[in-house]
Design a protein around this motif. Structure first.
Motif, PDB file in Angstrom:
ATOM      1  N   LEU A   1      -4.855  26.630-116.796  1.00  0.00           N
ATOM      2  CA  LEU A   1      -4.538  25.271-116.358  1.00  0.00           C
ATOM      3  C   LEU A   1      -4.579  24.333-117.558  1.00  0.00           C
ATOM      4  O   LEU A   1      -3.541  23.954-118.073  1.00  0.00           O
ATOM      5  N   ARG A   2      -5.757  23.941-118.000  1.00  0.00           N
ATOM      6  CA  ARG A   2      -5.966  23.214-119.247  1.00  0.00           C
ATOM      7  C   ARG A   2      -7.335  23.644-119.753  1.00  0.00           C
ATOM      8  O   ARG A   2      -8.212  23.984-118.960  1.00  0.00           O
TER       9      ARG A   2
ATOM     10  N   GLU B   1     -12.763  16.712-119.913  1.00  0.00           N
ATOM     11  CA  GLU B   1     -12.231  16.971-118.572  1.00  0.00           C
ATOM     12  C   GLU B   1     -13.187  16.425-117.507  1.00  0.00           C
ATOM     13  O   GLU B   1     -12.746  15.981-116.449  1.00  0.00           O
TER      14      GLU B   1
ATOM     15  N   ILE C   1      -5.028  18.087-126.886  1.00  0.00           N
ATOM     16  CA  ILE C   1      -3.782  18.797-126.581  1.00  0.00           C
ATOM     17  C   ILE C   1      -3.478  19.786-127.704  1.00  0.00           C
ATOM     18  O   ILE C   1      -4.232  19.891-128.676  1.00  0.00           O
TER      19      ILE C   1
END
Lengths: 84, 263
Positions: B83-84, B121, B130
């Motif tokens: 996902l991240r 998060e 990123i």
């Protein structure tokens, strides 16, 4: 079974290095008609039975809380699709 | 051949027993969280021990912080970065407990690499990471400037001290909106800044930041890999002799013992 499709894109102001790399690869293959690429994500949430408003609302909340990071991404669409 | 019961495989512990052979110099107890896919928990625990503290293993699925005085969220690829990076780990019961304690402004919390990603998060630190601007995984020695020595994790560095630690990541590019960047700079909350060429395109060359209260610090490079001569970055003394990262861990232990929290 119906699916709920969630689409997430990087925010416009966030540079998208993956999209940039794809954009620079396209002309090498002769695809010279595109001036830019941005890469996002598509999620398909399968639902057993009917998609009620409650389930759709859950999908919207999941899209905001887990499927996207509001610091860098926007949820651009949450929609119901029929059988594949 | 007749079917046989397969031999029971030797049980591989998923989580280390850091208490063994520890002769802690102080009473400071530092929790180190392990998620599925964490890589650097043992290195972080070893750094704590080398700094004179006691490392306490914390499992992501538990919610009991026990009697730890500080917490390290170590690096690796928790949940495979699916996902991240950090997106799934932040919902672990242990993270909920850590967030609750950390938001009071007292429990020192350090996020290293994937741990930093988890803290962003979880919205315990602003901004996000990123993909590196060059899209490659980078593993190299990296010079940092320590610009905030008032946090529990940096109190023993000198102002603007230059340190060399290892940087190793693919999603290391720090991003935040202009308002957040301005606030971080004006409030002196950039704790570590890249020196030399920017290794990943991070905004303002930011390598690590702290929250407003100063108890939560996150950074992408790895101080826990620069704590023991022979296994650290190269420095003026010799190959792999660098131990600049050890001060992160002696700092927190010093802060805890001087504040009485660990006595």
């Amino acid at each position: 079974m119906p699916r709920i499709v969630v689409e997430v894109m990087p925010k416009p102001e966030i540079l998208d290095p993956q999209g940039k790399a794809i954009a620079s690869a396209l002309p090498h293959l002769g695809f010279d008609g595109f001036s830019g690429v941005r890469q996002g994500r598509r999620f398909e949430l399968t639902v057993e039975g009917e998609v009620t408003e409650g389930i759709l609302e859950q999908a919207r909340r999941a899209a905001e809380d887990l499927l996207s990071n509001p610091v860098i991404e926007d949820v651009v669409d949450v929609r119901v699709e029929g059988d594949a | 051949m007749s079917p046989q019961t397969p031999p029971t495989p030797a049980e591989t512990p998923l989580i280390g027993d850091y208490a063994e052979s520890s002769a802690a110099l102080t009473g400071a107890r530092i929790g180190v969280v392990t998620f599925p896919g964490t890589l650097d928990d043992r290195d972080a625990a070893r750094a704590v021990r080398l700094a004179g503290g006691t490392a306490v293993a914390l499992w992501h699925a538990d919610d009991d912080l026990g009697d730890v005085d500080a917490v390290i969220v170590p690096g690796g690829f928790s949940y495979g970065d699916y996902l991240r990076a950090g997106a799934i780990s932040r919902f672990a019961p242990m993270m909920t407990s850590i967030a609750r304690e950390a938001q009071t402004g007292t429990l020192p919390v350090l996020g290293i690499c994937n741990g930093f990603q988890i803290l962003t998060e979880a919205h315990l630190l602003p901004g996000s990471m990123i993909r590196n601007d060059h899209l490659k995984f980078r593993c190299a020695d990296q010079v940092l400037r320590v610009e905030n020595t008032s946090t529990a994790w940096t109190s023993q560095y000198t102002d603007d001290e230059l340190i060399t630690v290892v940087l190793k990541n693919q999603d290391g590019r720090y991003v935040a909106d202009e308002e957040t960047l301005t606030r971080l700079e004006e409030e002196g909350r950039v704790v570590f800044r890249y020196v030399g060429s920017n290794p990943n395109g991070s905004r303002n060359d930011i390598a690590g930041i702290t929250n407003a209260a100063g108890n939560i610090v996150g950074l992408m490079p790895h101080p826990e890999h620069a704590v023991e001569a022979g296994y650290g970055p190269d420095d003026a003394v010799g190959m792999r002799a660098g131990t600049d990262g050890l001060t992160v861990f002696t700092s927190v232990i010093s802060s805890l013992t001087s504040s009485g929290a660990a006595l």
